[in-house]
Motif scaffolding. Structure first.
Motif, PDB file in Angstrom:
ATOM      1  N   VAL A 263       7.795  -2.436 -10.207  1.00 18.06           N
ATOM      2  CA  VAL A 263       7.252  -1.170  -9.712  1.00 18.06           C
ATOM      3  C   VAL A 263       7.684  -0.991  -8.258  1.00 18.06           C
ATOM      4  O   VAL A 263       7.621  -1.937  -7.466  1.00 18.06           O
ATOM      5  N   THR A 264       8.089   0.211  -7.897  1.00 15.08           N
ATOM      6  CA  THR A 264       8.468   0.505  -6.516  1.00 15.08           C
ATOM      7  C   THR A 264       7.275   1.093  -5.775  1.00 15.08           C
ATOM      8  O   THR A 264       6.733   2.131  -6.184  1.00 15.08           O
ATOM      9  N   LEU A 265       6.848   0.435  -4.707  1.00 18.69           N
ATOM     10  CA  LEU A 265       5.821   0.961  -3.819  1.00 18.69           C
ATOM     11  C   LEU A 265       6.503   1.311  -2.503  1.00 18.69           C
ATOM     12  O   LEU A 265       6.959   0.435  -1.776  1.00 18.69           O
TER      13      LEU A 265
ATOM     14  N   ASP B 160       1.312  -0.885   2.183  1.00 16.99           N
ATOM     15  CA  ASP B 160       0.120  -0.876   3.026  1.00 16.99           C
ATOM     16  C   ASP B 160      -0.689   0.404   2.880  1.00 16.99           C
ATOM     17  O   ASP B 160      -1.860   0.453   3.269  1.00 16.99           O
ATOM     18  N   GLN B 161      -0.072   1.440   2.332  1.00 17.67           N
ATOM     19  CA  GLN B 161      -0.760   2.718   2.160  1.00 17.67           C
ATOM     20  C   GLN B 161      -0.896   3.092   0.685  1.00 17.67           C
ATOM     21  O   GLN B 161      -1.007   4.266   0.337  1.00 17.67           O
ATOM     22  N   THR B 162      -0.921   2.071  -0.160  1.00 19.17           N
ATOM     23  CA  THR B 162      -1.057   2.284  -1.595  1.00 19.17           C
ATOM     24  C   THR B 162      -2.232   1.443  -2.095  1.00 19.17           C
ATOM     25  O   THR B 162      -2.288   0.241  -1.833  1.00 19.17           O
ATOM     26  N   TYR B 163      -3.146   2.052  -2.827  1.00 24.93           N
ATOM     27  CA  TYR B 163      -4.399   1.405  -3.198  1.00 24.93           C
ATOM     28  C   TYR B 163      -4.520   1.380  -4.720  1.00 24.93           C
ATOM     29  O   TYR B 163      -4.721   2.421  -5.357  1.00 24.93           O
ATOM     30  N   VAL B 164      -4.371   0.180  -5.283  1.00 29.31           N
ATOM     31  CA  VAL B 164      -4.340   0.026  -6.735  1.00 29.31           C
ATOM     32  C   VAL B 164      -5.445  -0.933  -7.162  1.00 29.31           C
ATOM     33  O   VAL B 164      -5.605  -2.009  -6.574  1.00 29.31           O
TER      34      VAL B 164
ATOM     35  N   ASP C 135       9.977   0.499 -13.086  1.00 28.18           N
ATOM     36  CA  ASP C 135      10.742   1.657 -12.631  1.00 28.18           C
ATOM     37  C   ASP C 135       9.875   2.865 -12.302  1.00 28.18           C
ATOM     38  O   ASP C 135      10.401   3.959 -12.080  1.00 28.18           O
ATOM     39  N   THR C 136       8.586   2.663 -12.262  1.00 32.09           N
ATOM     40  CA  THR C 136       7.703   3.705 -11.740  1.00 32.09           C
ATOM     41  C   THR C 136       7.675   3.601 -10.219  1.00 32.09           C
ATOM     42  O   THR C 136       7.696   2.509  -9.664  1.00 32.09           O
ATOM     43  N   VAL C 137       7.622   4.749  -9.564  1.00 32.43           N
ATOM     44  CA  VAL C 137       7.621   4.817  -8.111  1.00 32.43           C
ATOM     45  C   VAL C 137       6.267   5.368  -7.643  1.00 32.43           C
ATOM     46  O   VAL C 137       5.817   6.415  -8.119  1.00 32.43           O
ATOM     47  N   ILE C 138       5.628   4.644  -6.729  1.00 32.75           N
ATOM     48  CA  ILE C 138       4.337   5.051  -6.181  1.00 32.75           C
ATOM     49  C   ILE C 138       4.531   5.390  -4.704  1.00 32.75           C
ATOM     50  O   ILE C 138       4.965   4.543  -3.922  1.00 32.75           O
ATOM     51  N   TYR C 139       4.184   6.615  -4.326  1.00 32.98           N
ATOM     52  CA  TYR C 139       4.342   7.059  -2.942  1.00 32.98           C
ATOM     53  C   TYR C 139       3.070   6.805  -2.135  1.00 32.98           C
ATOM     54  O   TYR C 139       1.981   6.613  -2.707  1.00 32.98           O
TER      55      TYR C 139
ATOM     56  N   ILE D 122       4.493   8.847  -8.947  1.00 33.77           N
ATOM     57  CA  ILE D 122       3.096   9.102  -8.621  1.00 33.77           C
ATOM     58  C   ILE D 122       2.954   9.266  -7.108  1.00 33.77           C
ATOM     59  O   ILE D 122       3.350   8.391  -6.345  1.00 33.77           O
ATOM     60  N   GLY D 123       2.346  10.381  -6.680  1.00 40.03           N
ATOM     61  CA  GLY D 123       2.109  10.614  -5.271  1.00 40.03           C
ATOM     62  C   GLY D 123       3.194  11.475  -4.667  1.00 40.03           C
ATOM     63  O   GLY D 123       4.090  11.963  -5.360  1.00 40.03           O
TER      64      GLY D 123
END
Length: 454
Positions: free
Chosen positions: A253-255, A259-263, A272-276, A293-294
């Protein structure tokens, strides 16, 4: 002797939290800290888990459910006294008992099993989980003999100046021979500064009896972190978030900014999902592969299928199909279900409704208590008027229908297959399939109105 038991100490109120919520129920990455402990134990083949409860007992029981047992500590007289409350469930049993604090949410299955393995390997009657602390203030110190075996554990308040220099600390987690534990607890007294019965005193008692006392030092000091106030809670949150995010990234998964992503700890995200940045994923969430996402998106207790994009939106208790586009600024409220290739655009709110494959509501609409078929177009400003002040009613829009801009569909009502609703209409009756419904006043032009008014 292969049976495994566990006792979780969860009776304290946690006055330093300055909260009406009992300490062990404070969440870390969206899950109460005591639930983290129970979940890790469930992976360790523990035959029986007993939570010792006191303050907020009913709330703790409601959280943890019926899969574990409970013992009540009516008066908090120390950790040794707390473990004694579990004697009725465990007395006479052959096996190993792990004792853990309910406020140590970062403890992992791997460390618990390593502690048990060390206990078995050394043939010990008690094994202490320890850690090395740069600043051991407030922790019980592990005092070792010259040969490295454990002599005793002394609480910070009762330690001498020399003992306070020791950096190896007691994490509050132990593995005991079950029968030996409860026999030794009967000899623990409260002759100390706090007037409490300390569980670590069992170590000294067993040592004097000539029993083998072992210790296993965790490699990660964070696992030993006990939560006593909001400052420690924030540190645990940060450490847990870093652990979760690192695991996700190593799984593909790409973050963009971890530091600004809360899971949440229970979330599952495909490769291959990207989290903004600014994204908050809470509760039981499953996100498929190749999603985007984001940024600034909140997803709670929902399922998102492959290839979907959600940006600057809120999704709660919903199911989203493949290749769906949501946002910006959309709100999916509970019981929303979207098929594949659906488009939900800016400032669209959905609630307790379903939308079939290929349908779209591109902007400025509210669809609540509705069943929308496939390939339906919902125009800008359209509303399902579902509430009469007392009850809510269903709107059905069948496949291929076209809802013109600024339409009001007064439920209960059905719009038939491939029907058209003229823009600006207020629909109160069912519309047959392939029909055009027009429900608006005729336009009237008042010639010379402005001149007469002047």
């Amino acid at each position: 002797m292969n049976k495994r038991f566990a006792v979780i100490l969860a009776a304290g109120k946690g006055t330093r939290m300055k909260s009406d919520l009992y300490k062990v129920l404070h969440p870390v990455c969206g899950k109460p800290m005591v639930q983290h402990i129970v979940d890790q134990l469930s992976k360790c083949s523990v035959e029986k888990t007993i939570a010792v409860v006191g303050h907020g007992a009913e709330m703790v029981k409601e959280q943890l459910g019926e899969n574990i047992e409970y013992a009540l500590q009516e008066e908090q007289l120390g950790t040794g006294h707390a473990v004694l409350q579990a004697e009725e469930s465990l007395q006479g049993q052959e096996g190993k008992t792990v004792v853990l604090c309910g406020d140590t949410p970062l403890l992992t299955k791997e460390t618990i099993e390593a502690l048990i393995d060390e206990h078995e390997k050394k043939g010990a009657k008690a094994t202490v989980l320890t850690a090395s602390a740069d600043d051991p203030t407030g922790y019980g110190r592990v005092i070792r003999n010259g040969d490295g075996s454990v002599e005793k554990i002394v609480e910070h308040k009762d330690a001498s100046e020399e003992e306070r220099l020791v950096q190896e600390i007691n994490t509050g987690t132990y593995c005991f021979d079950n029968r030996t534990l409860f026999e030794a607890l009967k000899y623990v007294n409260n002759d100390n500064v706090q007037g409490e019965y300390y569980l670590p005193d069992v170590i000294e008692i067993l040592q004097k009896q000539g029993e083998v006392i072992a210790a296993y030092m965790t490699k990660d000091f964070n696992e030993s972190m006990g939560i006593n106030d909001r400052v420690a809670l924030s540190r645990a949150e940060k450490a847990m978030r870093a652990r979760i995010n690192e695991k996700l990234m190593r799984e593909g998964v790409t973050l963009i900014d971890p530091d600004q992503t809360y899971v949440s700890a229970d979330a599952k995200i495909g490769k291959d999902t990207v989290i903004y940045p600014g994204t908050i994923i809470k509760g039981d969430v499953t996100i498929g592969e190749w999603c985007t996402i984001g940024p600034h998106t909140e997803i709670f207790n929902s399922t998102i299928s492959n290839g979907t994009e959600i940006k600057q939106s809120v999704v709660h208790d919903s199911e989203v199909g493949q290749n769906v586009s949501i946002g910006p600024f959309s709100h999916l409220r509970p019981q929303t279900k979207l098929g594949n290739d659906v488009r939900v655009g800016n400032f669209v709110e959905l609630k307790k409704m379903s939308m079939g494959n290929g349908s779209k509501a591109s902007h400025l609409s509210y669809l609540g208590d509705a069943e929308v078929g496939e390939q339906v177009n919902v125009g800008c400003g359209s509303i399902t008027v579902n509430y009469d002040g007392k009850k809510k009613y269903l709107t059905k829009i069948e496949d291929g229908a076209f809802i013109g801009c600024n339409s009001n569909l007064i439920a209960p009502v059905t719009v038939g297959k491939e029907a058209y609703i003229a823009a600006g209409s207020t629909i109160t009756d069912d519309v047959p399939g392939e029909a055009l419904a027009i429900a608006r006043g005729r336009q009237t032009n008042k010639e010379g109105y402005v001149r007469k008014k002047k």
